[in-house]
Design a protein around this motif. Structure first.
Motif, PDB file in Angstrom:
ATOM      1  N   UNK A   1     -46.345-112.530 -28.395  1.00  0.00           N
ATOM      2  CA  UNK A   1     -46.364-113.842 -27.740  1.00  0.00           C
ATOM      3  C   UNK A   1     -45.070-114.556 -28.084  1.00  0.00           C
ATOM      4  N   UNK A   2     -44.558-115.298 -27.130  1.00  0.00           N
ATOM      5  CA  UNK A   2     -43.230-115.834 -27.350  1.00  0.00           C
ATOM      6  C   UNK A   2     -43.146-117.336 -27.304  1.00  0.00           C
ATOM      7  N   UNK A   3     -41.968-117.812 -26.976  1.00  0.00           N
ATOM      8  CA  UNK A   3     -41.721-119.240 -26.919  1.00  0.00           C
ATOM      9  C   UNK A   3     -40.245-119.490 -26.717  1.00  0.00           C
ATOM     10  N   UNK A   4     -39.884-120.762 -26.709  1.00  0.00           N
ATOM     11  CA  UNK A   4     -38.493-121.142 -26.494  1.00  0.00           C
ATOM     12  C   UNK A   4     -38.150-122.297 -27.406  1.00  0.00           C
ATOM     13  N   UNK A   5     -36.886-122.421 -27.732  1.00  0.00           N
ATOM     14  CA  UNK A   5     -36.432-123.525 -28.564  1.00  0.00           C
ATOM     15  C   UNK A   5     -34.988-123.840 -28.200  1.00  0.00           C
ATOM     16  N   UNK A   6     -34.638-125.114 -28.273  1.00  0.00           N
ATOM     17  CA  UNK A   6     -33.263-125.551 -28.079  1.00  0.00           C
ATOM     18  C   UNK A   6     -32.679-125.867 -29.450  1.00  0.00           C
ATOM     19  N   UNK A   7     -31.592-125.215 -29.796  1.00  0.00           N
ATOM     20  CA  UNK A   7     -30.898-125.485 -31.055  1.00  0.00           C
ATOM     21  C   UNK A   7     -29.760-126.448 -30.739  1.00  0.00           C
ATOM     22  N   UNK A   8     -29.861-127.639 -31.306  1.00  0.00           N
ATOM     23  CA  UNK A   8     -28.974-128.734 -30.940  1.00  0.00           C
ATOM     24  C   UNK A   8     -28.141-129.156 -32.140  1.00  0.00           C
ATOM     25  N   UNK A   9     -26.857-129.370 -31.910  1.00  0.00           N
ATOM     26  CA  UNK A   9     -26.031-129.850 -33.006  1.00  0.00           C
ATOM     27  C   UNK A   9     -24.574-130.002 -32.609  1.00  0.00           C
ATOM     28  N   UNK A  10     -23.842-130.708 -33.428  1.00  0.00           N
ATOM     29  CA  UNK A  10     -22.424-130.961 -33.173  1.00  0.00           C
ATOM     30  C   UNK A  10     -21.622-129.674 -33.353  1.00  0.00           C
ATOM     31  N   UNK A  11     -20.400-129.633 -32.835  1.00  0.00           N
ATOM     32  CA  UNK A  11     -19.553-128.452 -33.043  1.00  0.00           C
ATOM     33  C   UNK A  11     -19.374-128.163 -34.532  1.00  0.00           C
ATOM     34  N   UNK A  12     -19.496-126.889 -34.875  1.00  0.00           N
ATOM     35  CA  UNK A  12     -19.272-126.482 -36.249  1.00  0.00           C
ATOM     36  C   UNK A  12     -20.427-126.727 -37.191  1.00  0.00           C
ATOM     37  N   UNK A  13     -21.547-127.213 -36.694  1.00  0.00           N
ATOM     38  CA  UNK A  13     -22.662-127.583 -37.565  1.00  0.00           C
ATOM     39  C   UNK A  13     -23.440-126.371 -38.049  1.00  0.00           C
ATOM     40  N   UNK A  14     -23.159-125.184 -37.476  1.00  0.00           N
ATOM     41  CA  UNK A  14     -23.813-123.963 -37.934  1.00  0.00           C
ATOM     42  C   UNK A  14     -24.792-123.369 -36.944  1.00  0.00           C
ATOM     43  N   UNK A  15     -24.768-123.821 -35.699  1.00  0.00           N
ATOM     44  CA  UNK A  15     -25.727-123.337 -34.706  1.00  0.00           C
ATOM     45  C   UNK A  15     -25.582-121.836 -34.487  1.00  0.00           C
TER      46      UNK A  15
ATOM     47  N   UNK B   1     -15.583-124.826 -44.385  1.00  0.00           N
ATOM     48  CA  UNK B   1     -15.019-123.484 -44.527  1.00  0.00           C
ATOM     49  C   UNK B   1     -13.575-123.439 -44.063  1.00  0.00           C
ATOM     50  N   UNK B   2     -13.269-124.104 -42.948  1.00  0.00           N
ATOM     51  CA  UNK B   2     -11.957-123.957 -42.330  1.00  0.00           C
ATOM     52  C   UNK B   2     -10.885-124.896 -42.904  1.00  0.00           C
ATOM     53  N   UNK B   3     -11.259-126.097 -43.315  1.00  0.00           N
ATOM     54  CA  UNK B   3     -10.246-127.026 -43.794  1.00  0.00           C
ATOM     55  C   UNK B   3      -9.527-126.509 -45.048  1.00  0.00           C
ATOM     56  N   UNK B   4     -10.218-125.879 -45.993  1.00  0.00           N
ATOM     57  CA  UNK B   4      -9.462-125.303 -47.116  1.00  0.00           C
ATOM     58  C   UNK B   4      -8.486-124.222 -46.675  1.00  0.00           C
ATOM     59  N   UNK B   5      -8.857-123.438 -45.650  1.00  0.00           N
ATOM     60  CA  UNK B   5      -7.941-122.409 -45.146  1.00  0.00           C
ATOM     61  C   UNK B   5      -6.690-123.063 -44.582  1.00  0.00           C
TER      62      UNK B   5
ATOM     63  N   UNK C   1     -11.960-132.747 -33.024  1.00  0.00           N
ATOM     64  CA  UNK C   1     -10.500-132.707 -32.968  1.00  0.00           C
ATOM     65  C   UNK C   1      -9.937-132.129 -34.258  1.00  0.00           C
ATOM     66  N   UNK C   2     -10.530-132.506 -35.410  1.00  0.00           N
ATOM     67  CA  UNK C   2     -10.033-131.958 -36.676  1.00  0.00           C
ATOM     68  C   UNK C   2     -10.159-130.442 -36.693  1.00  0.00           C
ATOM     69  N   UNK C   3     -11.323-129.954 -36.245  1.00  0.00           N
ATOM     70  CA  UNK C   3     -11.516-128.506 -36.275  1.00  0.00           C
ATOM     71  C   UNK C   3     -10.629-127.811 -35.260  1.00  0.00           C
TER      72      UNK C   3
END
Length: 915
Positions: free
Chosen positions: A27-41, A224-228, A248-250
């Motif tokens: 049995x299944x289902x659906x979900x929307x994963x919502x978040x800002x850029x880079x938040x880990x989606x 993760x990226x800003x130290x690089x 913009x920063x990313x």
């Protein structure tokens, strides 16, 4: 070991893991994963995909691409391509619709909901073989048609081994806003942010660490990226001081890496970012064209080393890489890249047209014509939003004022069709700034009226002028003329343009150059002048019923016309003819309207079970297809059905309908709401309240006034008035309405007038009037017959004729019980007890224990349809049908489909006249 970027995401990980495990277990289902850029989606979903693969679940992916968000069904094509082996197994209409939608065939325009059913069937069939996890990344960049289809599928995943995960930055109303569960990713807490930063960049100085935590603001990718980025410039802090938007920063972080790459690598990456899900070969060839020198796959090496792409392909390591490349390039660089791609995409006219347009900065008629053609192809695939985008851009590229006006107006019409009134208004304003031809003036007027349709106040003169202009255009533009005339007529139905405007609109309808029995013409006359043209309309409707019909749209229009002229039984039969065809064609918007008519007819006929069944489905479809006014009407009808059966939910439905109808002044919905409240109060013995509610429907100064729907409440108003010492008001209303009854043979009006006059008659004349009212009730309106029986029985009992009253009251009670009109049945029981007869309450029938959906499934199964055939009718998967059958069998006390027909046998019996 847990990946550092997933620190602090335990709850979200468990949610997705549970979804995957449900799909794996059936049995299944659906979900929307919502978040800002880079938040880990993406990282979170990647872990879920890995878990799915470990459970034997097949993973399908599709990615929205910014440069292809205006290419109709581009995202759907990605999914269908991965399941292409199953297309030929789809039912014929679904197969044709899906092939057309994704560009594999050039057939008639498919309804997008039929495409949705095809996609659901394709996924369901594949999931039966191997459980599926469908991951849609960057849904905020996916084309609208694909999102509509995915939303359709997501809302119907129930009993299939199928999970759908949609990843997006913003909540789209076709996904999360349409009732899908949302998994929102918030920024990491300070403690978790510190733990993540220490894991990826140990040994930072306290000042630098503090600044990075402040800049990252809980965003994992930034941590993760800003130290690089800091390391890449030798330890000097590379970011511009002061607060910047996180995206913009990313992007700056990724862009800094791009700037150090060789020219060939930068060119290939930019082309890949602009080329959607195009091939690597296309990008390499276009790069060679841009640079004037050969470019091969080795050019990607530096990008792989810099961590910008994953492997030697076109997969960017993170969606922000694509975004950064797109926005960091200069306008000239982007135009050159688009031009190179357009030159390489021979044989792919839609992608080529968009790239050519993007490479153009000024007017270009050839590019405009190419986009115009793209709009036509998008419409053939059901991509209204893609066609709208193409026409808008084509208009921008058009120098000729006449051609520009045409494209702007066509775009405005499409904006209306796709539920984007603000866009339509803007396009209309642009068109009206040009010197329009007479034809385009008419089109502009139609769009303007359509934008105002359903408003509380409308300009009657504009409505009448639109109708007259429509008739003038009809000889050369029959389709446009009818559309314009419908807009004017519906304004007469939903609003109040005034008597003069109504007369002018009705006269325009009479002059429309179409056949007298044309379904549109019959319906137009009914909606704008149901009294003045009522006799002719009823004759036409009766004639239409005698003919076989293959015109589902026409039958739906005729059903609505029959309601408007006061013939609910006729409306029910006409509308019923349209339902199967509309389902088969996937025309769910029109199906919602047809079911609304059927539910309203059933409410007026007192057939509660049929009305509830139609109303529930109509409400779901109206919500799904974005028809706000239809949704309000359905809720009003639900209130009326609840009033008829004594359900306390009546007021909740009425309030919900009122919330939607009041802002737009939707008079029909408001009239039904007040009628429902009046009926509920009348059956509860609250006669003063009943009169107050019903009186509003008859008061021209009230927003709930409706000149024709009031005919359905005449008898109830008179009864409430008589019992609340307001008989004189009722007499005045009957005096106003009686002349109308001489103009039209409307069953609703004539039945209401006859019973109303009986209720107001002195004792010497009353019995004769009651019996005359009974004789005049149409044979196909048992509820109205029972209503007159009840009124006559009450009169007989009050005049000390209990034996005679018991006979007619018993007849009324039996019909009310059979129809499920419990509130009216209880009134009959009370009168029977007062007349000296016992009348126990009816036991709940087995079918009354079913939900509306279960009842619908049971009815179709009883007719011998297979689960697959039922799924096609109801737009659900066969496994969902099976689940409904398993749930309902114990409720009905049956063990097989073969027993359903006997259990569901008609419970409605028409009592013989016993007066």
């Amino acid at each position: 070991m847990q990946r550092p970027v997933l620190l602090g995401r335990e709850t979200e990980r468990r949610t997705l893991a549970a979804l995957v495990e449900r799909a794996a277990s059936g049995s299944g289902g659906a979900v929307v994963v919502l978040g800002a850029p880079g938040i880990g989606k993406s990282t979170l979903v990647a872990e879920a995909a890995a878990r799915a693969a470990g459970h034997g679940v097949r993973v399908l992916t599709a990615v929205g691409v910014e440069s292809e968000e205006d290419v109709a069904c581009a995202g759907l094509h990605q999914l269908v391509h991965q399941l292409r082996d199953g297309i030929d197994d789809l039912p014929g209409p679904q197969r044709a619709a899906l092939r057309t939608a994704v560009g594999l065939a050039d057939e008639a325009v498919p309804d997008l909901y039929l495409v949705g059913l095809a996609a659901l069937t394709l996924l369901s069939d594949a999931a039966v073989k191997t459980p599926l996890l469908v991951v849609v990344e960057d849904a905020h960049w996916m084309d609208r048609a694909s999102l509509d289809v995915l939303g359709f599928v997501a809302r119907r995943i129930e009993s299939d081994p199928l999970a759908l995960v949609v990843v997006t930055r913003g909540l789209d109303d076709r996904l999360g806003g349409a009732g899908l569960p949302v998994l929102a990713l918030d920024p990491l807490t300070d403690a978790v942010s510190g733990e993540l930063l220490d894991a990826v960049a140990p040994g930072l100085g306290q000042q630098v660490r503090r600044r990075l935590l402040e800049e990252a603001a809980g965003n994992p990718l930034a941590l993760i990226e800003l130290p690089v980025a800091l390391q890449s410039v030798g330890g000097a802090y590379a970011l511009t001081p002061g607060p910047l938007p996180l995206t913009e920063r990313l992007e700056r972080t990724f862009t800094a890496r791009v700037s150090r790459l060789p020219a060939a690598t930068r060119a290939v990456l930019l082309l890949a970012a602009l080329n959607g899900d195009g091939t690597l070969d296309e990008c390499l060839a276009a790069a060679a064209r841009m640079l004037g020198t050969a470019v091969d796959v080795a050019a990607l090496g530096p990008a792989v080393d810099a961590g910008l792409v994953a492997g030697w392909g076109m997969d960017f390591r993170h969606p922000l890489v694509r975004s950064a490349l797109h926005h960091a390039a200069t306008a000239a660089e982007r135009q050159a890249a688009h031009a190179a791609l357009a030159a390489e995409l021979q044989g792919q006219p839609d992608r080529q047209a968009w790239h050519r347009a993007a490479a153009t900065s000024g007017p270009d008629e050839q590019a405009a014509r190419d986009l115009d053609s793209t709009a036509g192809r998008a419409l053939r695939r059901g991509g209204v939003a893609a066609a709208l985008a193409a026409l808008r851009r084509a208009a921008e590229l058009t120098a000729d004022p006449s051609a520009r006006a045409d494209r702007l107006l066509r775009a405005a019409e499409l904006a209306l069709e796709s539920g984007r009134p603000a866009v339509a208004a803007n396009l209309l304003a642009q068109a009206r700034s040009l010197d329009l031809s007479v034809r385009d003036q008419g089109r502009a007027a139609w769009v303007g009226i359509a934008l105002a349709e359903g408003s509380a106040q409308g300009e009657g003169t504009a409505t009448a002028e639109l109708a007259e202009l429509a008739v003038g255009l009809a000889p050369g533009e029959p389709v446009l003329g009818l559309r314009m005339l419908w807009s004017a007529v519906l304004h007469c139905f939903w609003g109040e343009p005034g008597p003069d405007a109504r007369r002018r609109v009705a006269a325009a309808v009479d002059r429309m150059p179409v056949d007298a029995d044309n379904a549109d013409l019959v319906a137009l006359r009914a909606y704008c002048a149901p009294v003045e043209r009522g006799r002719a309309v009823l004759e036409s409707l009766a004639g239409q019923l005698d003919r076989s019909s293959e015109d589902a749209e026409g039958d739906q229009l005729l059903g609505g016309a029959a309601v408007t002229v006061g013939a609910p039984a006729l409306a029910n039969r006409l509308t019923a003819r349209s339902l199967d065809a509309l389902r088969a064609q996937g025309r769910l918007s029109m199906l919602a309207r047809a079911l609304c008519v059927q539910a309203g007819s059933a409410a007026r006929l007192g057939d509660v079970r049929a009305g509830q069944l139609a109303a529930e489905e109509a409400a779901e479809l109206a919500r799904e297809t974005g028809q706000r006014l239809v949704h309000a009407m359905v809720h009003a009808i639900r209130a009326q059905l609840a009033a008829v059966c004594g359900d306390p939910q009546a007021e909740a439905w009425a309030a919900e309908a009122e919330r939607t109808a009041l802002p737009g002044g939707a008079r029909p919905a408001l009239a039904i709401v007040q009628t429902a409240r009046g009926q509920a109060a009348l059956c509860q013995g609250r006669y003063g309240d009943a009169f107050g509610h019903l009186r509003r429907v008859f008061d021209p100064a009230d927003p709930a006034f409706h000149p024709w729907l009031r005919f359905y409440g005449v008898a109830e108003l008179v009864e409430a008035a008589v019992r609340s010492d307001s008989a004189e008001v009722a007499r005045d209303i009957l005096a106003e309405l009686t002349p109308l009854g001489e103009l039209t043979p409307s069953p609703a009006l004539l039945c209401g007038l006859r019973l109303g006059h009986a209720l107001l008659s002195p004792p010497a004349d009353a019995e004769q009037r009651y019996r005359a009212a009974l004789d005049a009730v149409p044979v196909d309106w048992p509820f109205e017959r029972a209503r007159v029986h009840l009124a006559l029985g009450e009169w007989l009992r009050r005049h000390r004729r209990p034996a005679e009253s018991r006979v007619v009251l018993q007849a009324a009670r039996e019909v009310f019980d059979a129809l499920g009109a419990s509130a009216w049945a209880e009134r009959a029981r009370q009168e029977l007890r007062a007349a000296g007869a016992s009348s126990p309450r009816r036991d709940l029938a087995a079918v009354d224990r079913l939900t509306s959906t279960e009842l619908h499934v049971a009815q179709l199964a009883a007719q011998g349809l297979t689960n697959r055939e039922i799924g096609e009718r109801l737009y659900v998967s066969p496994r969902t049908v099976s689940t409904h059958l398993q749930r309902m069998f114990p409720k009905l006390g049956v063990t097989s489909r073969g027993e359903l027909a006997a259990v569901l046998g008609s419970t409605v019996t028409y009592a013989e006249d016993v007066v």
